[in-house]
Enzyme design. Structure first.
Site, PDB file in Angstrom:
ATOM      1  N   ILE A  50       0.883  -1.178   0.000  1.00  0.00           N
ATOM      2  CA  ILE A  50       0.000   0.000   0.000  1.00  0.00           C
ATOM      3  C   ILE A  50       0.914   1.220   0.000  1.00  0.00           C
ATOM      4  O   ILE A  50       1.769   1.347   0.882  1.00  0.00           O
ATOM      5  CB  ILE A  50      -0.883   0.020   1.278  1.00  0.00           C
ATOM      6  CG1 ILE A  50      -1.543  -1.352   1.496  1.00  0.00           C
ATOM      7  CG2 ILE A  50      -1.900   1.135   1.215  1.00  0.00           C
ATOM      8  CD1 ILE A  50      -2.072  -1.570   2.917  1.00  0.00           C
ATOM      9  N   ILE A  74       4.207  -1.293   3.542  1.00  0.00           N
ATOM     10  CA  ILE A  74       3.966   0.102   3.207  1.00  0.00           C
ATOM     11  C   ILE A  74       5.010   0.553   2.192  1.00  0.00           C
ATOM     12  O   ILE A  74       6.215   0.418   2.416  1.00  0.00           O
ATOM     13  CB  ILE A  74       4.029   0.987   4.473  1.00  0.00           C
ATOM     14  CG1 ILE A  74       2.953   0.540   5.481  1.00  0.00           C
ATOM     15  CG2 ILE A  74       3.863   2.456   4.097  1.00  0.00           C
ATOM     16  CD1 ILE A  74       1.519   0.658   5.012  1.00  0.00           C
ATOM     17  N   LYS A  75       4.515   1.082   1.072  1.00  0.00           N
ATOM     18  CA  LYS A  75       5.433   1.539   0.018  1.00  0.00           C
ATOM     19  C   LYS A  75       5.834   2.982   0.268  1.00  0.00           C
ATOM     20  O   LYS A  75       4.985   3.875   0.380  1.00  0.00           O
ATOM     21  CB  LYS A  75       4.761   1.431  -1.352  1.00  0.00           C
ATOM     22  CG  LYS A  75       4.880   0.049  -1.950  1.00  0.00           C
ATOM     23  CD  LYS A  75       4.097  -0.066  -3.218  1.00  0.00           C
ATOM     24  CE  LYS A  75       4.875   0.324  -4.444  1.00  0.00           C
ATOM     25  NZ  LYS A  75       4.048   0.129  -5.660  1.00  0.00           N
ATOM     26  N   LEU A  76       7.141   3.166   0.331  1.00  0.00           N
ATOM     27  CA  LEU A  76       7.707   4.494   0.589  1.00  0.00           C
ATOM     28  C   LEU A  76       8.713   4.797  -0.501  1.00  0.00           C
ATOM     29  O   LEU A  76       9.441   3.900  -0.942  1.00  0.00           O
ATOM     30  CB  LEU A  76       8.443   4.484   1.935  1.00  0.00           C
ATOM     31  CG  LEU A  76       7.617   4.151   3.172  1.00  0.00           C
ATOM     32  CD1 LEU A  76       8.539   3.705   4.302  1.00  0.00           C
ATOM     33  CD2 LEU A  76       6.804   5.356   3.611  1.00  0.00           C
TER      34      LEU A  76
END
Ligand code: E4P
Length: 286
Positions: free
Chosen positions: A82, A111-113
């Site tokens: 996400i 979590i995509k950063l």
């Protein structure tokens, strides 16, 4: 059921749960799914909602949550990525706040950063809290070296790095060579950083990546369905020769992460495009 000869995790690269349903029923399994703001903006329901009336930020986030929850039901326990909203100026704290909310949406969220200084600092904070991350928009081996050293000792193998194959190919650079270089660099390390090949454009990309046993690959529905139709080849297709491979570079992985150059023009362009796609859905109400 996943065939025993495929060790690579195969993810669907899509913001549409209908595609999850179709691909899973054709392949028989999926190990997870990756999403991003562009894919979210392409989701037919989100598109329709935004066309009728631009969404508030809260409404967009709620729509994203519902999509992830549906995907999670279709791939229970799968690795689901996400992506936070971020532009070049988004501070780490803002990414961390979003991530804490997004991480509640799936059983096994990543979590995509973005690989920016703020994105790496956010990753360090999240990993300390036990939240898994997927560092996206990777276009250089040096960026991977920085992510490796910044996250060493912070997690037990809960970190993906996503080199973008197709976007390098589009520039005449062999995107697969970046994946191979990162694999080589990480070969004798502690395994805390796993390679997730992204921006996949063809059956050829997929079959080669499966042969090289990359940790994970995320693939659009169209390519996965073509791969299935072609008899699910593994390393049986040939690569185009007109792309320039990236040379392997030696980096000292004991160095401080800030000593690496994490800048890349394609990371900047990618970040701008993700931010613009997100903003295009909410512009009018905010
Ligand atoms: C997935 O994590 C990436 O966001 C995606 O693969 C990017 O693909 P694209 O280069 O086709 O937009």
């Amino acid at each position: 059921m996943k065939p025993a000869d495929i060790s690579t995790k195969i993810f669907l690269d899509s913001g549409d749960p209908k595609e999850t349903e179709v691909v899973k029923s054709v392949l028989g399994w999926l190990d997870g799914q990756t999403t991003n703001p562009t894919l979210l903006a392409r989701n037919p329901a989100v598109k329709q909602m935004a066309e009728n009336q631009a969404l508030s930020e809260a409404e967009l986030e709620d729509a994203y949550r519902q999509i992830i929850e549906r995907i999670n039901k279709l791939i229970p326990g799968g690795d689901i990525s996400i992506e936070v909203y971020a532009d070049a100026f988004t501070p780490a704290e803002q990414m961390v706040d979003q991530s804490r909310r997004f991480a509640k949406w799936a059983d096994n969220p990543y979590i995509k950063l973005p690989i920016t200084s703020a994105g790496i600092e956010a990753a360090q904070q999240l990993l300390q809290d036990g939240i898994k991350v997927n560092m996206t928009l990777c276009f250089s081996q040096e960026q991977a070296a920085a992510v490796y050293t910044a996250t060493a000792g912070l997690s037990g193998g809960n970190i993906f790095i996503s080199p973008f194959v197709g976007r390098l190919d589009d520039r005449g650079v062999d995107g697969l060579s970046l994946v191979f270089n990162i694999q080589k660099m990480l070969k004798d390390t502690d395994g805390h950083l796993q390679v997730l090949a992204a921006s996949i454009r063809s059956v050829e990309h997929l079959s080669i990546l499966l042969e090289t046993q990359v940790d994970a690959v995320t693939v659009p529905a169209k390519v996965l369905l073509e791969w299935d139709k072609a008899g699910r080849p593994i390393g049986t297709t040939r690569r185009k020769a007109n792309l320039t491979p990236l040379p392997y570079q030696e980096f000292d992985l004991r160095s401080e992460w800030k000593s690496f150059n994490i800048n890349h023009s394609l990371t900047d362009i990618g970040l701008e495009k993700f931010a613009a796609d997100w903003q295009s859905l909410i512009v009018a109400k905010n």
